[in-house]
Design a protein around this motif. Structure first.
Motif, PDB file in Angstrom:
ATOM      1  N   PHE A   1       9.404 -11.540  -7.910  1.00 16.45           N
ATOM      2  CA  PHE A   1       8.284 -10.592  -7.710  1.00 16.45           C
ATOM      3  C   PHE A   1       7.397 -11.330  -6.801  1.00 16.45           C
TER       4      PHE A   1
ATOM      5  N   ALA B   1      12.030  -3.897   0.686  1.00 17.27           N
ATOM      6  CA  ALA B   1      11.847  -4.385  -0.836  1.00 17.27           C
ATOM      7  C   ALA B   1      12.889  -4.026  -1.671  1.00 17.27           C
TER       8      ALA B   1
ATOM      9  N   GLN C   1      14.803  -6.384  -4.224  1.00 21.39           N
ATOM     10  CA  GLN C   1      14.922  -5.973  -5.813  1.00 21.39           C
ATOM     11  C   GLN C   1      16.646  -5.541  -6.170  1.00 21.39           C
TER      12      GLN C   1
ATOM     13  N   LEU D   1      10.125  -0.373   2.992  1.00 25.40           N
ATOM     14  CA  LEU D   1      10.672   0.218   1.713  1.00 25.40           C
ATOM     15  C   LEU D   1      12.050  -0.380   1.620  1.00 25.40           C
TER      16      LEU D   1
ATOM     17  N   GLN E   1      -0.373   4.309  -3.504  1.00 23.52           N
ATOM     18  CA  GLN E   1      -0.315   4.527  -1.701  1.00 23.52           C
ATOM     19  C   GLN E   1      -2.121   4.655  -1.438  1.00 23.52           C
TER      20      GLN E   1
ATOM     21  N   GLN F   1      15.365   5.023 -10.998  1.00 22.55           N
ATOM     22  CA  GLN F   1      14.217   4.289 -11.021  1.00 22.55           C
ATOM     23  C   GLN F   1      13.126   4.533 -10.142  1.00 22.55           C
ATOM     24  N   GLY F   2      12.030   5.298 -10.490  1.00 24.69           N
ATOM     25  CA  GLY F   2      11.053   5.415  -9.640  1.00 24.69           C
ATOM     26  C   GLY F   2       9.982   6.398 -10.125  1.00 24.69           C
ATOM     27  N   SER F   3       9.061   6.882  -9.535  1.00 24.83           N
ATOM     28  CA  SER F   3       8.150   8.054 -10.035  1.00 24.83           C
ATOM     29  C   SER F   3       7.821   8.957  -9.069  1.00 24.83           C
TER      30      SER F   3
ATOM     31  N   PRO G   1       5.403  -1.505  -1.137  1.00 26.33           N
ATOM     32  CA  PRO G   1       6.818  -1.152  -1.447  1.00 26.33           C
ATOM     33  C   PRO G   1       7.632  -1.840  -2.723  1.00 26.33           C
ATOM     34  N   LEU G   2       6.928  -2.993  -3.086  1.00 24.23           N
ATOM     35  CA  LEU G   2       7.432  -3.803  -3.895  1.00 24.23           C
ATOM     36  C   LEU G   2       7.374  -2.952  -5.268  1.00 24.23           C
ATOM     37  N   ILE G   3       6.207  -2.260  -5.599  1.00 21.82           N
ATOM     38  CA  ILE G   3       5.940  -1.674  -6.797  1.00 21.82           C
ATOM     39  C   ILE G   3       6.790  -0.387  -6.718  1.00 21.82           C
ATOM     40  N   LEU G   4       6.626   0.136  -5.507  1.00 22.02           N
ATOM     41  CA  LEU G   4       7.247   1.622  -5.306  1.00 22.02           C
ATOM     42  C   LEU G   4       8.937   1.564  -5.631  1.00 22.02           C
ATOM     43  N   SER G   5       9.331   0.353  -5.160  1.00 20.95           N
ATOM     44  CA  SER G   5      10.889   0.090  -5.246  1.00 20.95           C
ATOM     45  C   SER G   5      11.152  -0.363  -6.567  1.00 20.95           C
ATOM     46  N   SER G   6      10.292  -1.069  -7.267  1.00 20.05           N
ATOM     47  CA  SER G   6      10.572  -1.802  -8.849  1.00 20.05           C
ATOM     48  C   SER G   6      11.044  -0.795  -9.797  1.00 20.05           C
ATOM     49  N   GLY G   7      11.017   0.584  -9.674  1.00 20.54           N
ATOM     50  CA  GLY G   7      11.293   1.350 -10.771  1.00 20.54           C
ATOM     51  C   GLY G   7      10.230   1.794 -11.860  1.00 20.54           C
ATOM     52  N   LEU G   8       9.263   1.052 -11.475  1.00 22.96           N
ATOM     53  CA  LEU G   8       8.262   1.060 -12.493  1.00 22.96           C
ATOM     54  C   LEU G   8       7.923   2.468 -12.410  1.00 22.96           C
ATOM     55  N   ASN G   9       7.352   3.214 -13.760  1.00 23.86           N
ATOM     56  CA  ASN G   9       6.753   4.402 -13.656  1.00 23.86           C
ATOM     57  C   ASN G   9       5.155   4.358 -13.448  1.00 23.86           C
ATOM     58  N   VAL G  10       5.050   4.105 -12.202  1.00 23.85           N
ATOM     59  CA  VAL G  10       3.370   4.303 -11.817  1.00 23.85           C
ATOM     60  C   VAL G  10       3.207   5.276 -11.099  1.00 23.85           C
ATOM     61  N   PRO G  11       1.839   5.719 -11.155  1.00 27.33           N
ATOM     62  CA  PRO G  11       1.537   6.946 -10.271  1.00 27.33           C
ATOM     63  C   PRO G  11       1.353   6.478  -8.584  1.00 27.33           C
ATOM     64  N   ILE G  12       2.382   7.194  -7.959  1.00 28.91           N
ATOM     65  CA  ILE G  12       2.706   6.721  -6.738  1.00 28.91           C
ATOM     66  C   ILE G  12       1.342   7.002  -5.849  1.00 28.91           C
ATOM     67  N   TYR G  13       0.756   8.117  -5.782  1.00 30.40           N
ATOM     68  CA  TYR G  13      -0.250   8.461  -4.914  1.00 30.40           C
ATOM     69  C   TYR G  13      -1.518   7.489  -5.111  1.00 30.40           C
TER      70      TYR G  13
ATOM     71  N   LYS H   1      17.425   3.635  -7.196  1.00 33.29           N
ATOM     72  CA  LYS H   1      16.038   3.611  -6.891  1.00 33.29           C
ATOM     73  C   LYS H   1      15.620   4.502  -5.739  1.00 33.29           C
TER      74      LYS H   1
ATOM     75  N   LYS I   1       4.892  10.907  -9.783  1.00 33.40           N
ATOM     76  CA  LYS I   1       3.512  11.211  -9.979  1.00 33.40           C
ATOM     77  C   LYS I   1       2.466  10.567  -9.429  1.00 33.40           C
TER      78      LYS I   1
END
Lengths: 308, 362
Positions: A4, B208, B212, B205, A270, B358-360, A255-267, B189, B362
């Protein structure tokens, strides 16, 4: 330091470069006392011209030169309005912003969405022996390298040469510079055009390195972010390197966080660049140094013997 | 004369309602169909509007008439209404719009002009003389996902999307389910650009995702920026809306292509015959030819191609739906129970990602 962090570090220079180029171009303008809010439009002209040149069969160097030429051409109009005719600089800048974005759309209409050859890395083999993360950072294209060299050159010219002294004098106190024998109008036109040329490079970076395709409106507000970065870097191109790196780092992690598949609040994620812009502007407003760093005659048209 | 026809239309409309208040009435045009298009973007956008314009060109050939259009009409009700009125004043009586945001303006105009047929591609508003069709893009994405699943070596595939709204979410979900069907254990993803067009971000994107581990990149956007980066990295890619094979000649598997003409040409023919009725908020898919995959799918074995053809045939025959239960969301909730198929209402209210995405959102 792999995975990462290496991906992140490797992506930062490319993200930072267009902001750094645009900020450097704007600093050249503003140190001479001219506020150019047309950055977004000038970058759009640079971006579209590079793509048109590539699709018309020219090489990468020619494409970059075309971007610079187109940017200088539209900046010439700005110089005419803001410096020669002494119109309100903020309004002149906004006119150039709208005109540049519109004209780039018209010119690029039949070239839209056609991919072009990418500006490749300088020499990937040289970095093969280095640690992975360092190789990732250094493995960049020539335009990105240039983006980091240029601010140093510009700093040297502004702070260490007579030309730079004259340019700064025009920005700080135009009547005094005039009295000392500096041709204020010529100096300002020169600064505006050089700044425009660098903004053209920033646009070329977006289309040649970033998207490799022209799409109408693709500068997407990056020119405005550069306007904010000028204040944050306190009109100093060396500080601009730091500011752009900080900003690039924030942008590169998205983009790294968004494509990492982590369930994070995208808004929320961004929002980071905009939060960073606010923090940056807030930070640059704190402390007296930032106020004294602003060129005294910024956005003030010069007319000899005008009562001020 | 004008007043007479107005009177007649008022009585006519009243008559329709009196006879069959629930049934959808056939729309009687004032004369032979004269078609005009109102576009959201530029016809050179390479995606949404470009695909709609392909349909206009086909219709020009089919009906041997010039079909005018206007580009870059923003989603602002007054502007849309002005544009529509201009066409109506020039005698056009089949107005075809191209985006969700025209919905309110089209509904208002449809009410004002009952003898004009309104079709709004991508809209949701309806009236007796206003239909809002949308493609069953998920059918195409299921097949594309199947192709992606059968070529991936890392078992990680990616997709770049605009905003997390139902008609976008069903694309990523179908893509992921198709990949899982071809290659169990594959994850898809997803990343949202938060814009319908920002090619720089789309490319970033895409890069990235490749870093990954994704080795197939699909774009759900207008521009080919994402698949251009995949091509540069030597990865597979999938295009959208138009045939994007020229943008990634080595790595592209296929493109999920729109053929709006397959839906519009029959509608205009019915209008000519006086038998058109608005199907309301309608969906058209593989069966109608509205959605197609560019065939043959590249880089897949003949066996996989046969399988894709079979699934496609089953979808056309109505024997298979990509969203057949048991279908679980990321959090484990069963969205479609075993033995059930998703309903249209469930489609339009899709607000989840399936369990191998895999993605969100919210």
């Amino acid at each position: 330091m792999n995975g990462f962090l290496a991906d992140w570090a490797g992506a930062v220079p490319v993200f930072a470069a267009p902001f750094l180029l645009a900020t450097t171009g704007l600093i050249i303008n503003e140190r001479a006392g001219v506020m150019n809010l047309g950055a977004e439009g000038i970058m759009a002209m640079g971006a579209v011209s590079a793509v048109i040149a590539m699709l018309s069969g020219s090489g990468l160097v020619a494409a970059i030169l075309c971007a610079c030429a187109a940017a200088v051409a539209i900046t010439l109009l700005f110089a005419l309005l803001a410096v020669v005719l002494r119109l309100e600089q903020v309004l002149s800048g906004l006119v150039i912003f709208a005109f540049g974005v519109g004209l780039s759309g018209v010119l690029g209409d039949s070239y839209a969405n056609q991919p072009i050859k990418a500006l490749g890395p300088v020499a990937p083999r040289i970095f093969a022996g280095l640690p992975h993360w360092l190789g990732r950072i250094l493995d960049q294209d020539p335009l990105t390298y240039f983006a980091f060299v240029l601010p140093v050159l510009v700093w040297w010219v502004l702070e260490r040469t007579e030309l730079g002294l004259r340019l700064r004098a025009v920005g700080e106190d135009a009547p005094a510079a005039d009295a000392a024998g500096v041709n204020v109008m010529r100096m300002r036109i020169g600064a505006v055009l050089s700044g425009g040329l660098v903004l053209g490079l920033a646009g070329a970076h977006l289309s040649l390195v970033g998207s490799q395709v022209w799409v109408n409106g693709m500068v997407s507000g990056r020119g405005w972010i550069a306007v904010a970065l000028v204040t944050f870097s306190r009109w100093n191109t060396l500080r601009a390197i730091g500011a752009a790196l900080l900003f690039g780092a924030v942008q590169a992690v998205i983009p790294l966080i968004l494509s990492s598949g982590l369930n994070v609040p995208i808004y929320l994620i961004q929002m980071l660049p905009y939060v960073a812009t606010i923090v940056v502007l807030g930070a640059s407003g704190i402390g007296r140094t930032s106020l004294s760093a602003q060129p005294e005659d910024l956005a003030r048209p010069f007319l000899r013997e005008e009562r001020r | 004369m004008k007043r007479l026809s107005l009177l007649a239309s008022v009585f006519g409309l009243a008559g329709c309602f009196a006879l069959a208040p629930q049934a959808r009435a056939q729309v009687k045009l004032d004369g032979p169909p004269k078609i005009a298009f109102v576009y959201l973007g530029a016809i050179s956008d390479g995606g949404w509007t470009g695909a709609q314009n392909r349909a206009r060109l086909v219709m020009q050939k089919t009906f041997h008439e010039h079909i005018p259009y206007v580009e870059n009409i923003p989603e602002q009700t007054e502007k849309v209404e002005q544009t529509v009125e201009l066409f109506l004043n020039r005698g056009y009586n089949v107005i075809i719009g191209g985006t969700y945001g025209y919905g309110d303006a089209f509904a208002a105009e449809a009410k004002k002009h009952p003898h004009v047929a309104f079709i709004n591609m991508g809209g949701v508003t309806t009236a007796p003389n206003l239909e809002s069709p949308y493609p069953k893009t998920f059918q195409g994405w299921y097949l594309a996902g199947y192709a992606a699943g059968s070529v991936t070596k890392s078992k990680v595939i990616g997709m770049i999307e605009g905003f997390p709204i139902p008609s976008v979410l069903w694309d990523i979900n179908a893509y992921a389910l198709g990949a899982k069907a071809a290659n169990p254990g594959t994850v898809a993803k997803v990343a949202f650009v938060n814009s319908w067009s920002d090619p720089v971000k789309e490319g970033q994107l895409s890069n990235a995702m490749i870093e990954q581990g994704a080795d197939v990149i699909a774009t759900d956007m207008d521009s080919p920026a994402a698949i251009v980066q995949a091509e540069k990295a030597g990865k597979y890619s999938i295009g959208y809306q138009n045939d994007m094979s020229a943008d990634a000649p080595n790595g592209i598997l296929t493109s999920v292509v729109f053929y709006w003409d397959k839906m519009l040409v029959p509608m205009v023919e019915k209008l000519k015959a006086g038998t058109w009725t608005s199907a309301g908020d309608s969906l058209y898919g593989l069966k109608d030819g509205m959605i197609e995959l560019t065939m043959p799918v590249r880089h897949v074995s003949p066996a996989v191609q046969t399988k894709i053809d079979d699934i496609k045939a089953a979808m056309i025959a109505g024997k298979f739906d990509p969203f057949t239960g048991p279908m679980k969301a990321q959090n484990g909730t069963v969205e479609v129970p075993e033995g059930k198929v998703i309903t249209t209402d469930q489609l339009w209210s899709m607000k989840y990602l399936v369990d191998n995405v895999q993605g969100s959102i919210k």
